[in-house]
Design a protein around this motif. Structure first.
Motif, PDB file in Angstrom:
ATOM      1  N   SER A   1      46.527  38.263  55.377  1.00  0.00           N
ATOM      2  CA  SER A   1      45.786  37.679  54.252  1.00  0.00           C
ATOM      3  C   SER A   1      44.608  36.806  54.653  1.00  0.00           C
ATOM      4  O   SER A   1      43.657  36.671  53.904  1.00  0.00           O
ATOM      5  N   GLY A   2      44.657  36.159  55.792  1.00  0.00           N
ATOM      6  CA  GLY A   2      43.562  35.276  56.205  1.00  0.00           C
ATOM      7  C   GLY A   2      43.613  33.936  55.496  1.00  0.00           C
ATOM      8  O   GLY A   2      44.564  33.609  54.791  1.00  0.00           O
ATOM      9  N   ALA A   3      42.557  33.149  55.685  1.00  0.00           N
ATOM     10  CA  ALA A   3      42.478  31.815  55.084  1.00  0.00           C
ATOM     11  C   ALA A   3      42.424  31.918  53.567  1.00  0.00           C
ATOM     12  O   ALA A   3      41.839  32.844  53.012  1.00  0.00           O
ATOM     13  N   CYS A   4      43.056  30.965  52.904  1.00  0.00           N
ATOM     14  CA  CYS A   4      43.082  30.949  51.440  1.00  0.00           C
ATOM     15  C   CYS A   4      42.123  29.874  50.937  1.00  0.00           C
ATOM     16  O   CYS A   4      42.249  28.704  51.282  1.00  0.00           O
ATOM     17  N   LYS A   5      41.187  30.270  50.113  1.00  0.00           N
ATOM     18  CA  LYS A   5      40.241  29.332  49.517  1.00  0.00           C
ATOM     19  C   LYS A   5      40.901  28.721  48.280  1.00  0.00           C
ATOM     20  O   LYS A   5      40.971  29.340  47.222  1.00  0.00           O
ATOM     21  N   GLY A   6      41.433  27.526  48.424  1.00  0.00           N
ATOM     22  CA  GLY A   6      42.163  26.873  47.341  1.00  0.00           C
ATOM     23  C   GLY A   6      41.321  25.848  46.618  1.00  0.00           C
ATOM     24  O   GLY A   6      40.546  25.119  47.233  1.00  0.00           O
TER      25      GLY A   6
ATOM     26  N   LEU B   1      45.979  33.570  41.598  1.00  0.00           N
ATOM     27  CA  LEU B   1      45.709  33.989  42.956  1.00  0.00           C
ATOM     28  C   LEU B   1      45.027  35.344  42.943  1.00  0.00           C
ATOM     29  O   LEU B   1      45.569  36.316  42.411  1.00  0.00           O
ATOM     30  N   ALA B   2      43.824  35.413  43.498  1.00  0.00           N
ATOM     31  CA  ALA B   2      43.087  36.673  43.599  1.00  0.00           C
ATOM     32  C   ALA B   2      43.073  37.099  45.065  1.00  0.00           C
ATOM     33  O   ALA B   2      42.732  36.311  45.948  1.00  0.00           O
ATOM     34  N   MET B   3      43.475  38.351  45.291  1.00  0.00           N
ATOM     35  CA  MET B   3      43.497  38.924  46.631  1.00  0.00           C
ATOM     36  C   MET B   3      42.819  40.289  46.581  1.00  0.00           C
ATOM     37  O   MET B   3      42.817  40.949  45.536  1.00  0.00           O
ATOM     38  N   LEU B   4      42.270  40.702  47.719  1.00  0.00           N
ATOM     39  CA  LEU B   4      41.704  42.040  47.787  1.00  0.00           C
ATOM     40  C   LEU B   4      42.835  43.066  47.767  1.00  0.00           C
ATOM     41  O   LEU B   4      43.905  42.824  48.320  1.00  0.00           O
ATOM     42  N   PRO B   5      42.615  44.193  47.117  1.00  0.00           N
ATOM     43  CA  PRO B   5      43.652  45.223  47.100  1.00  0.00           C
ATOM     44  C   PRO B   5      43.800  45.860  48.488  1.00  0.00           C
ATOM     45  O   PRO B   5      42.803  46.079  49.183  1.00  0.00           O
ATOM     46  N   LYS B   6      45.026  46.075  48.882  1.00  0.00           N
ATOM     47  CA  LYS B   6      45.344  46.791  50.117  1.00  0.00           C
ATOM     48  C   LYS B   6      46.544  47.677  49.807  1.00  0.00           C
ATOM     49  O   LYS B   6      47.262  47.450  48.828  1.00  0.00           O
ATOM     50  N   GLU B   7      46.756  48.658  50.645  1.00  0.00           N
ATOM     51  CA  GLU B   7      47.803  49.635  50.377  1.00  0.00           C
ATOM     52  C   GLU B   7      49.184  48.994  50.189  1.00  0.00           C
ATOM     53  O   GLU B   7      49.965  49.418  49.333  1.00  0.00           O
TER      54      GLU B   7
ATOM     55  N   CYS C   1      57.666  21.192  31.746  1.00  0.00           N
ATOM     56  CA  CYS C   1      56.414  21.743  32.255  1.00  0.00           C
ATOM     57  C   CYS C   1      56.570  23.240  32.471  1.00  0.00           C
ATOM     58  O   CYS C   1      57.537  23.679  33.092  1.00  0.00           O
ATOM     59  N   GLY C   2      55.626  24.014  31.962  1.00  0.00           N
ATOM     60  CA  GLY C   2      55.601  25.442  32.246  1.00  0.00           C
ATOM     61  C   GLY C   2      54.934  25.680  33.584  1.00  0.00           C
ATOM     62  O   GLY C   2      53.897  25.086  33.882  1.00  0.00           O
ATOM     63  N   VAL C   3      55.535  26.525  34.413  1.00  0.00           N
ATOM     64  CA  VAL C   3      54.960  26.883  35.710  1.00  0.00           C
ATOM     65  C   VAL C   3      54.725  28.389  35.700  1.00  0.00           C
ATOM     66  O   VAL C   3      55.654  29.163  35.466  1.00  0.00           O
ATOM     67  N   ASN C   4      53.477  28.796  35.942  1.00  0.00           N
ATOM     68  CA  ASN C   4      53.112  30.208  35.889  1.00  0.00           C
ATOM     69  C   ASN C   4      52.307  30.587  37.122  1.00  0.00           C
ATOM     70  O   ASN C   4      51.491  29.799  37.601  1.00  0.00           O
ATOM     71  N   VAL C   5      52.536  31.809  37.601  1.00  0.00           N
ATOM     72  CA  VAL C   5      51.793  32.358  38.730  1.00  0.00           C
ATOM     73  C   VAL C   5      51.239  33.713  38.299  1.00  0.00           C
ATOM     74  O   VAL C   5      51.983  34.559  37.805  1.00  0.00           O
ATOM     75  N   ASN C   6      49.951  33.909  38.469  1.00  0.00           N
ATOM     76  CA  ASN C   6      49.289  35.159  38.120  1.00  0.00           C
ATOM     77  C   ASN C   6      48.583  35.674  39.369  1.00  0.00           C
ATOM     78  O   ASN C   6      47.689  35.014  39.896  1.00  0.00           O
ATOM     79  N   ILE C   7      48.997  36.858  39.851  1.00  0.00           N
ATOM     80  CA  ILE C   7      48.396  37.439  41.047  1.00  0.00           C
ATOM     81  C   ILE C   7      47.565  38.646  40.638  1.00  0.00           C
ATOM     82  O   ILE C   7      48.051  39.540  39.946  1.00  0.00           O
ATOM     83  N   LEU C   8      46.309  38.629  41.074  1.00  0.00           N
ATOM     84  CA  LEU C   8      45.380  39.712  40.773  1.00  0.00           C
ATOM     85  C   LEU C   8      44.881  40.327  42.072  1.00  0.00           C
ATOM     86  O   LEU C   8      44.599  39.611  43.033  1.00  0.00           O
ATOM     87  N   PHE C   9      44.764  41.641  42.096  1.00  0.00           N
ATOM     88  CA  PHE C   9      44.159  42.342  43.221  1.00  0.00           C
ATOM     89  C   PHE C   9      42.810  42.837  42.747  1.00  0.00           C
ATOM     90  O   PHE C   9      42.726  43.740  41.926  1.00  0.00           O
ATOM     91  N   GLU C  10      41.734  42.211  43.253  1.00  0.00           N
ATOM     92  CA  GLU C  10      40.399  42.482  42.734  1.00  0.00           C
ATOM     93  C   GLU C  10      39.446  42.931  43.836  1.00  0.00           C
ATOM     94  O   GLU C  10      39.459  42.395  44.931  1.00  0.00           O
ATOM     95  N   LEU C  11      38.628  43.895  43.503  1.00  0.00           N
ATOM     96  CA  LEU C  11      37.595  44.337  44.420  1.00  0.00           C
ATOM     97  C   LEU C  11      36.270  44.566  43.700  1.00  0.00           C
ATOM     98  O   LEU C  11      35.232  44.666  44.322  1.00  0.00           O
ATOM     99  N   VAL C  12      36.283  44.587  42.400  1.00  0.00           N
ATOM    100  CA  VAL C  12      35.091  44.912  41.618  1.00  0.00           C
ATOM    101  C   VAL C  12      33.989  43.881  41.891  1.00  0.00           C
ATOM    102  O   VAL C  12      34.160  42.685  41.651  1.00  0.00           O
ATOM    103  N   ASN C  13      32.872  44.354  42.421  1.00  0.00           N
ATOM    104  CA  ASN C  13      31.687  43.529  42.648  1.00  0.00           C
ATOM    105  C   ASN C  13      31.953  42.287  43.503  1.00  0.00           C
ATOM    106  O   ASN C  13      31.335  41.243  43.289  1.00  0.00           O
TER     107      ASN C  13
END
Length: 106
Positions: free
Chosen positions: A34-39, A56-62, A88-100
């Protein structure tokens, strides 16, 4: 290079730097490629319900599929929950994005 945006209502007193470091470590332990995370942290002054929301946005990989996202989201929520003040509500949303997507190091 993942990007983690941590949104939280101002009534939650998070040790933000520590939480962002724990997020990065959890991601890297689960996916060493994954490399360094820009938080970034985004406290929300005005809100309706107390919450902590990690986007959390990550590049798509196989190997990054829905099972990967589900397990990583579980691990990340385990990082966040101990820092939440109930109720308190705790939510995690993971996206795999590559568009532009463009990344430049200066």
């Amino acid at each position: 290079m993942p990007h983690a945006d941590l949104y939280y209502s101002a009534d939650q007193t998070l040790p933000v730097k520590e939480v962002l470091q724990q997020i990065e470590k959890t991601i890297h332990d689960f996916d060493p490629s994954s490399g360094a995370c820009k938080g970034r942290a985004h406290p929300i002054a005005e809100f309706n319900h107390s919450h902590i929301y990690l986007r959390l946005a990550m590049l798509p990989k196989e190997h990054r599929d829905s099972a990967f996202a589900k397990e990583l989201a579980t691990r990340l929520s385990q990082v966040l929950v101990p820092h939440a003040t109930a109720p308190c509500g705790v939510n995690v949303n993971i996206l795999f994005e590559l568009v532009n997507y463009t990344s430049v190091t200066v």
